[in-house]
Design a protein around this motif. Structure first.
Motif, PDB file in Angstrom:
ATOM      1  N   ARG A 190       0.827  -1.216   0.000  1.00 53.32           N
ATOM      2  CA  ARG A 190       0.000   0.000   0.000  1.00 53.32           C
ATOM      3  C   ARG A 190       0.856   1.259   0.000  1.00 53.32           C
TER       4      ARG A 190
ATOM      5  N   GLU B 226       2.055   1.750  -3.527  1.00 53.91           N
ATOM      6  CA  GLU B 226       0.957   2.266  -4.345  1.00 53.91           C
ATOM      7  C   GLU B 226       0.728   3.746  -4.073  1.00 53.91           C
ATOM      8  N   TYR B 227       0.800   4.140  -2.801  1.00 53.49           N
ATOM      9  CA  TYR B 227       0.610   5.548  -2.434  1.00 53.49           C
ATOM     10  C   TYR B 227       1.692   6.421  -3.074  1.00 53.49           C
TER      11      TYR B 227
ATOM     12  N   ALA C 205       3.519   5.762  -5.715  1.00 54.33           N
ATOM     13  CA  ALA C 205       3.334   5.782  -7.165  1.00 54.33           C
ATOM     14  C   ALA C 205       2.217   6.743  -7.551  1.00 54.33           C
ATOM     15  N   LYS C 206       1.131   6.723  -6.789  1.00 53.46           N
ATOM     16  CA  LYS C 206       0.010   7.615  -7.060  1.00 53.46           C
ATOM     17  C   LYS C 206       0.407   9.072  -6.843  1.00 53.46           C
ATOM     18  N   LYS C 207       1.173   9.302  -5.780  1.00 50.05           N
ATOM     19  CA  LYS C 207       1.621  10.664  -5.474  1.00 50.05           C
ATOM     20  C   LYS C 207       2.571  11.179  -6.545  1.00 50.05           C
TER      21      LYS C 207
ATOM     22  N   ALA D  90       2.573  10.339  -9.637  1.00 48.52           N
ATOM     23  CA  ALA D  90       1.837  10.538 -10.881  1.00 48.52           C
ATOM     24  C   ALA D  90       1.088  11.871 -10.909  1.00 48.52           C
ATOM     25  N   LYS D  91       0.803  12.422  -9.733  1.00 48.33           N
ATOM     26  CA  LYS D  91       0.097  13.707  -9.682  1.00 48.33           C
ATOM     27  C   LYS D  91       1.025  14.820 -10.150  1.00 48.33           C
TER      28      LYS D  91
END
Length: 191
Positions: A87, A90-91, A93-95, A97-98
């Motif tokens: 997790r 994933e966090y 990677a998501k951050k 991508a922003k």
């Protein structure tokens, strides 16, 4: 609570039976299947004990090893750590991508006052605009009369709020003691 004392079925029994079938359809299906084999109970082959019984017996043996303040199962901890790491990845990677937020900037108008009417105003402007700080961009300037032939310099700049301290900028402006008497922030607006 009703204690079942009669073998005669009633409408209440039917209602409960239907509710149980709706709530637990898999169990009802299994129960009905096993109930249909009632006359064959003695001839059915032996099977393995249910996992719940085996784990209950193991728990009884391990009662002395219970750690009330720690973890009961290291495998659970390892699984939790793997899940946490997943997790977290994933966090991040998501951050990543922003899109990055643009830096907070302000438009600042500074008043720079000379000593008197004989002060070299062009040298004063050159000194002020010669100050270079990361996050500082100088803009237009104008001369504003303040009285007795004295003009103050009014100059605009754009600053990144996190990189430029207005107090330090004013101190650098006021270092030119031959030209600058004082400086003030006349106006400030966030971009």
């Amino acid at each position: 609570m009703h204690i079942y004392t009669s073998t005669a079925a009633t409408q209440a029994d039917v209602t409960v039976y239907k509710a149980f079938q709706t709530a637990f359809p898999e169990f009802s299906r299994w129960f009905n299947h096993i109930a249909s084999k009632a006359d064959e109970f003695e001839t059915l082959p032996a099977g393995k004990a249910p996992a719940a019984s085996a784990s209950a017996a193991a728990e009884e043996e391990d009662d002395d090893d219970v750690d009330l303040f720690g973890s009961d199962d290291e495998e659970v901890d390892e699984a939790a750590e793997k899940l946490k790491a997943q997790r977290l990845a994933e966090y991040h990677a998501k951050k990543a991508a922003k899109p990055a937020k643009p830096a907070a900037k302000s438009i600042v108008t500074l008043d720079v006052k000379p000593w008197d009417d004989e002060t070299d105003l062009e040298a004063m402007v050159a000194h002020v605009k010669g100050i270079e700080i990361d996050g500082l961009v100088w803009g237009a300037h104008t001369w504003v009369p303040i009285g007795f032939g004295i003009k103050k310099l009014q100059i605009n700049c754009v600053v990144e709020d996190s990189k430029v301290s207005l107090e330090e900028l004013q101190e650098q402006i006021e270092e030119a003691e031959d030209y600058v008497q004082s400086s003030d922030v006349a106006a400030m607006q966030k971009l």
